[in-house]
Scaffold this motif. Structure first.
Motif, PDB file in Angstrom:
ATOM      1  N   GLN A 265       0.810  -1.199   0.000  1.00  0.00           N
ATOM      2  CA  GLN A 265       0.000   0.000   0.000  1.00  0.00           C
ATOM      3  C   GLN A 265       0.855   1.267   0.000  1.00  0.00           C
ATOM      4  O   GLN A 265       0.452   2.291  -0.549  1.00  0.00           O
ATOM      5  CB  GLN A 265      -0.942  -0.009   1.204  1.00  0.00           C
ATOM      6  CG  GLN A 265      -2.091  -0.991   1.066  1.00  0.00           C
ATOM      7  CD  GLN A 265      -3.006  -0.991   2.271  1.00  0.00           C
ATOM      8  OE1 GLN A 265      -2.569  -0.717   3.392  1.00  0.00           O
ATOM      9  NE2 GLN A 265      -4.261  -1.306   2.061  1.00  0.00           N
ATOM     10  N   LEU A 266       2.046   1.171   0.584  1.00  0.00           N
ATOM     11  CA  LEU A 266       2.939   2.330   0.558  1.00  0.00           C
ATOM     12  C   LEU A 266       3.320   2.688  -0.879  1.00  0.00           C
ATOM     13  O   LEU A 266       3.485   3.860  -1.217  1.00  0.00           O
ATOM     14  CB  LEU A 266       4.184   2.069   1.406  1.00  0.00           C
ATOM     15  CG  LEU A 266       5.141   3.253   1.570  1.00  0.00           C
ATOM     16  CD1 LEU A 266       4.423   4.446   2.202  1.00  0.00           C
ATOM     17  CD2 LEU A 266       6.339   2.855   2.416  1.00  0.00           C
ATOM     18  N   LEU A 267       3.461   1.666  -1.725  1.00  0.00           N
ATOM     19  CA  LEU A 267       3.749   1.942  -3.127  1.00  0.00           C
ATOM     20  C   LEU A 267       2.562   2.632  -3.798  1.00  0.00           C
ATOM     21  O   LEU A 267       2.740   3.482  -4.687  1.00  0.00           O
ATOM     22  CB  LEU A 267       4.105   0.650  -3.856  1.00  0.00           C
ATOM     23  CG  LEU A 267       5.368  -0.063  -3.362  1.00  0.00           C
ATOM     24  CD1 LEU A 267       5.643  -1.312  -4.198  1.00  0.00           C
ATOM     25  CD2 LEU A 267       6.574   0.872  -3.390  1.00  0.00           C
ATOM     26  N   LEU A 268       1.347   2.299  -3.390  1.00  0.00           N
ATOM     27  CA  LEU A 268       0.182   3.004  -3.918  1.00  0.00           C
ATOM     28  C   LEU A 268       0.174   4.459  -3.450  1.00  0.00           C
ATOM     29  O   LEU A 268      -0.266   5.356  -4.185  1.00  0.00           O
ATOM     30  CB  LEU A 268      -1.099   2.289  -3.492  1.00  0.00           C
ATOM     31  CG  LEU A 268      -1.261   0.866  -4.047  1.00  0.00           C
ATOM     32  CD1 LEU A 268      -2.533   0.220  -3.493  1.00  0.00           C
ATOM     33  CD2 LEU A 268      -1.287   0.861  -5.567  1.00  0.00           C
ATOM     34  N   ALA A 269       0.685   4.706  -2.249  1.00  0.00           N
ATOM     35  CA  ALA A 269       0.827   6.085  -1.780  1.00  0.00           C
ATOM     36  C   ALA A 269       1.848   6.834  -2.638  1.00  0.00           C
ATOM     37  O   ALA A 269       1.675   8.027  -2.930  1.00  0.00           O
ATOM     38  CB  ALA A 269       1.251   6.099  -0.311  1.00  0.00           C
ATOM     39  N   VAL A 270       2.906   6.149  -3.037  1.00  0.00           N
ATOM     40  CA  VAL A 270       3.898   6.762  -3.931  1.00  0.00           C
ATOM     41  C   VAL A 270       3.237   7.207  -5.227  1.00  0.00           C
ATOM     42  O   VAL A 270       3.460   8.332  -5.720  1.00  0.00           O
ATOM     43  CB  VAL A 270       5.051   5.773  -4.227  1.00  0.00           C
ATOM     44  CG1 VAL A 270       5.926   6.274  -5.373  1.00  0.00           C
ATOM     45  CG2 VAL A 270       5.900   5.553  -2.980  1.00  0.00           C
ATOM     46  N   LEU A 271       2.414   6.351  -5.803  1.00  0.00           N
ATOM     47  CA  LEU A 271       1.725   6.701  -7.049  1.00  0.00           C
ATOM     48  C   LEU A 271       0.768   7.870  -6.840  1.00  0.00           C
ATOM     49  O   LEU A 271       0.635   8.732  -7.720  1.00  0.00           O
ATOM     50  CB  LEU A 271       0.968   5.497  -7.592  1.00  0.00           C
ATOM     51  CG  LEU A 271       1.776   4.479  -8.395  1.00  0.00           C
ATOM     52  CD1 LEU A 271       0.865   3.357  -8.876  1.00  0.00           C
ATOM     53  CD2 LEU A 271       2.473   5.130  -9.584  1.00  0.00           C
TER      54      LEU A 271
ATOM     55  N   ARG B 139       1.132  10.326  -4.754  1.00  0.00           N
ATOM     56  CA  ARG B 139       1.961  11.541  -4.731  1.00  0.00           C
ATOM     57  C   ARG B 139       2.440  11.897  -6.136  1.00  0.00           C
ATOM     58  O   ARG B 139       2.408  13.072  -6.535  1.00  0.00           O
ATOM     59  CB  ARG B 139       3.149  11.332  -3.800  1.00  0.00           C
ATOM     60  CG  ARG B 139       4.160  12.480  -3.808  1.00  0.00           C
ATOM     61  CD  ARG B 139       5.275  12.254  -2.793  1.00  0.00           C
ATOM     62  NE  ARG B 139       4.784  12.491  -1.435  1.00  0.00           N
ATOM     63  CZ  ARG B 139       5.510  12.221  -0.340  1.00  0.00           C
ATOM     64  NH1 ARG B 139       6.702  11.671  -0.450  1.00  0.00           N
ATOM     65  NH2 ARG B 139       5.009  12.484   0.856  1.00  0.00           N
ATOM     66  N   ASP B 140       2.867  10.891  -6.897  1.00  0.00           N
ATOM     67  CA  ASP B 140       3.391  11.150  -8.240  1.00  0.00           C
ATOM     68  C   ASP B 140       2.341  11.753  -9.167  1.00  0.00           C
ATOM     69  O   ASP B 140       2.671  12.476 -10.104  1.00  0.00           O
ATOM     70  CB  ASP B 140       3.923   9.852  -8.866  1.00  0.00           C
ATOM     71  CG  ASP B 140       5.228   9.395  -8.237  1.00  0.00           C
ATOM     72  OD1 ASP B 140       5.824  10.176  -7.470  1.00  0.00           O
ATOM     73  OD2 ASP B 140       5.635   8.256  -8.505  1.00  0.00           O
ATOM     74  N   THR B 141       1.077  11.403  -8.922  1.00  0.00           N
ATOM     75  CA  THR B 141       0.007  11.895  -9.791  1.00  0.00           C
ATOM     76  C   THR B 141      -0.694  13.130  -9.214  1.00  0.00           C
ATOM     77  O   THR B 141      -1.754  13.524  -9.689  1.00  0.00           O
ATOM     78  CB  THR B 141      -1.029  10.788 -10.060  1.00  0.00           C
ATOM     79  OG1 THR B 141      -1.494  10.250  -8.815  1.00  0.00           O
ATOM     80  CG2 THR B 141      -0.401   9.667 -10.886  1.00  0.00           C
ATOM     81  N   GLY B 142      -0.088  13.721  -8.192  1.00  0.00           N
ATOM     82  CA  GLY B 142      -0.578  14.990  -7.688  1.00  0.00           C
ATOM     83  C   GLY B 142      -1.538  14.919  -6.522  1.00  0.00           C
ATOM     84  O   GLY B 142      -2.005  15.960  -6.046  1.00  0.00           O
ATOM     85  N   ASP B 143      -1.838  13.725  -6.041  1.00  0.00           N
ATOM     86  CA  ASP B 143      -2.780  13.580  -4.928  1.00  0.00           C
ATOM     87  C   ASP B 143      -1.997  13.504  -3.614  1.00  0.00           C
ATOM     88  O   ASP B 143      -1.924  12.452  -2.973  1.00  0.00           O
ATOM     89  CB  ASP B 143      -3.647  12.340  -5.126  1.00  0.00           C
ATOM     90  CG  ASP B 143      -4.719  12.184  -4.052  1.00  0.00           C
ATOM     91  OD1 ASP B 143      -4.885  13.108  -3.232  1.00  0.00           O
ATOM     92  OD2 ASP B 143      -5.377  11.122  -4.033  1.00  0.00           O
ATOM     93  N   GLU B 144      -1.410  14.629  -3.211  1.00  0.00           N
ATOM     94  CA  GLU B 144      -0.597  14.632  -2.008  1.00  0.00           C
ATOM     95  C   GLU B 144      -1.432  14.372  -0.759  1.00  0.00           C
ATOM     96  O   GLU B 144      -0.987  13.680   0.165  1.00  0.00           O
ATOM     97  CB  GLU B 144       0.142  15.964  -1.866  1.00  0.00           C
ATOM     98  CG  GLU B 144       1.088  16.040  -0.669  1.00  0.00           C
ATOM     99  CD  GLU B 144       2.205  14.993  -0.706  1.00  0.00           C
ATOM    100  OE1 GLU B 144       2.636  14.555   0.383  1.00  0.00           O
ATOM    101  OE2 GLU B 144       2.651  14.629  -1.815  1.00  0.00           O
ATOM    102  N   ALA B 145      -2.652  14.871  -0.737  1.00  0.00           N
ATOM    103  CA  ALA B 145      -3.507  14.648   0.432  1.00  0.00           C
ATOM    104  C   ALA B 145      -3.815  13.166   0.590  1.00  0.00           C
ATOM    105  O   ALA B 145      -3.752  12.612   1.700  1.00  0.00           O
ATOM    106  CB  ALA B 145      -4.798  15.446   0.297  1.00  0.00           C
ATOM    107  N   GLY B 146      -4.149  12.490  -0.529  1.00  0.00           N
ATOM    108  CA  GLY B 146      -4.413  11.060  -0.468  1.00  0.00           C
ATOM    109  C   GLY B 146      -3.177  10.273  -0.078  1.00  0.00           C
ATOM    110  O   GLY B 146      -3.257   9.319   0.716  1.00  0.00           O
ATOM    111  N   ALA B 147      -2.024  10.655  -0.637  1.00  0.00           N
ATOM    112  CA  ALA B 147      -0.770   9.971  -0.327  1.00  0.00           C
ATOM    113  C   ALA B 147      -0.439  10.091   1.153  1.00  0.00           C
ATOM    114  O   ALA B 147      -0.052   9.112   1.805  1.00  0.00           O
ATOM    115  CB  ALA B 147       0.367  10.548  -1.176  1.00  0.00           C
TER     116      ALA B 147
END
Length: 279
Positions: A222-228, A230-238
């Motif tokens: 799931q941490l890798l999904l958080a990386v994605l 952040r990479d796609t601009g969803d810093e709040a979700g990350a």
């Protein structure tokens, strides 16, 4: 007063239970179960000791303990000779020691004994050639990829090994092998800028880990999904996802996963690749 009760349990069932406890992050409980078990035959004692070494390995990787060496030594004493599974545990333990030093993740060949690295790769090749079935051949291929990727920093050489592992896991019905291959193939998708491909692989890897009951592994995935995110601009979700991962990992004692999540929250990228050899 101590009451002692002897109970007969099928060894296959007991080993399966210990394995599921280990996957769930209950390493101490799994080891206590195995240590409380007595077997009549040398072959069963060897299987018991091997299972304990495998649990110790999960504990070291996800829990930050240092148990494997002693358990491997005990398994070697119980082993009657050539044993593919025990050799594979030794390979994974050597890989782990070369990848982490004093609790720090140190990918790449810099500062490491070239002979130790070359010997580990030879051992992985040997295990692949001697594997008694396709799934175990796939696991050896998986580690050939990890060794190329994380110890030799040969990024272009690793995916072919992961693809071989993926095929073996899918054909042999090994969810954990498929998860591992998807996890690392997704990492290469991510580095190539293919976020859609990485998302598909990483979501599938998380689901397979969940189906196998691999609690700390699901958190790390799931941490890798958080990386994605952040990479796609969803810093709040990350940030929200990583915060929960840190909380859950801390609660179950998965200290390395907790440290990765905390690092991510501080701005670190857990997917940053090692430098290429010679660079």
């Amino acid at each position: 007063m101590t009451n002692t009760t002897n109970t007969t349990v099928e060894l296959d069932e007991l080993l399966a239970s210990a394995r599921e406890l280990s996957l769930a992050g209950r390493w101490e409980r799994a080891l206590r179960l195995l240590d409380a078990t007595t077997c009549d035959t040398a072959g069963d004692r060897a299987r018991l000791a091997l299972a304990a070494a495998e649990v110790a390995q999960q504990s070291d990787w996800f829990g930050g303990t240092d148990l494997t060496a002693g358990r491997v030594e005990q398994a070697e004493k119980e082993s009657s000779g050539a044993d593919w599974e025990l050799a594979f545990v030794r390979l994974r333990h050597t890989y782990f020691r070369l990848l982490r030093s004093e609790g720090t993740f140190r990918p790449g060949p810099e500062g490491k004994d070239p002979e130790a690295l070359a010997g580990l790769r030879r051992d992985a090749h040997d295990l692949r050639e001697k594997a008694p079935d396709e799934v175990r051949r796939g696991w050896a291929s998986m580690y050939l990829g990890l060794i190329a990727d994380n110890l030799f920093a040969e990024r272009t050489a690793a995916p072919a090994h992961y693809e071989a592992a993926l095929g073996a896991g899918e054909s042999g019905g090994d969810d954990l092998l498929v998860r591992e291959a998807l996890r690392h193939l997704g990492d290469h998708d991510h580095d190539a800028g293919d976020h859609e491909g990485a998302l598909d692989r990483w979501r599938r890897a998380a689901a397979l880990g969940a189906r196998a009951g691999m609690v700390p592994g699901v958190l790390s995935q799931q941490l890798l999904l958080a990386v994605l995110a952040r990479d796609t601009g969803d810093e709040a979700g990350a940030t929200a996802l990583a915060g929960e991962i840190a909380r859950w990992a801390g609660a179950i004692g998965a200290d390395p996963v907790h440290a990765q999540a905390a690092g991510f929250l501080a701005g670190a990228d857990p997917t940053a690749p090692p430098r290429e050899s010679g660079s």
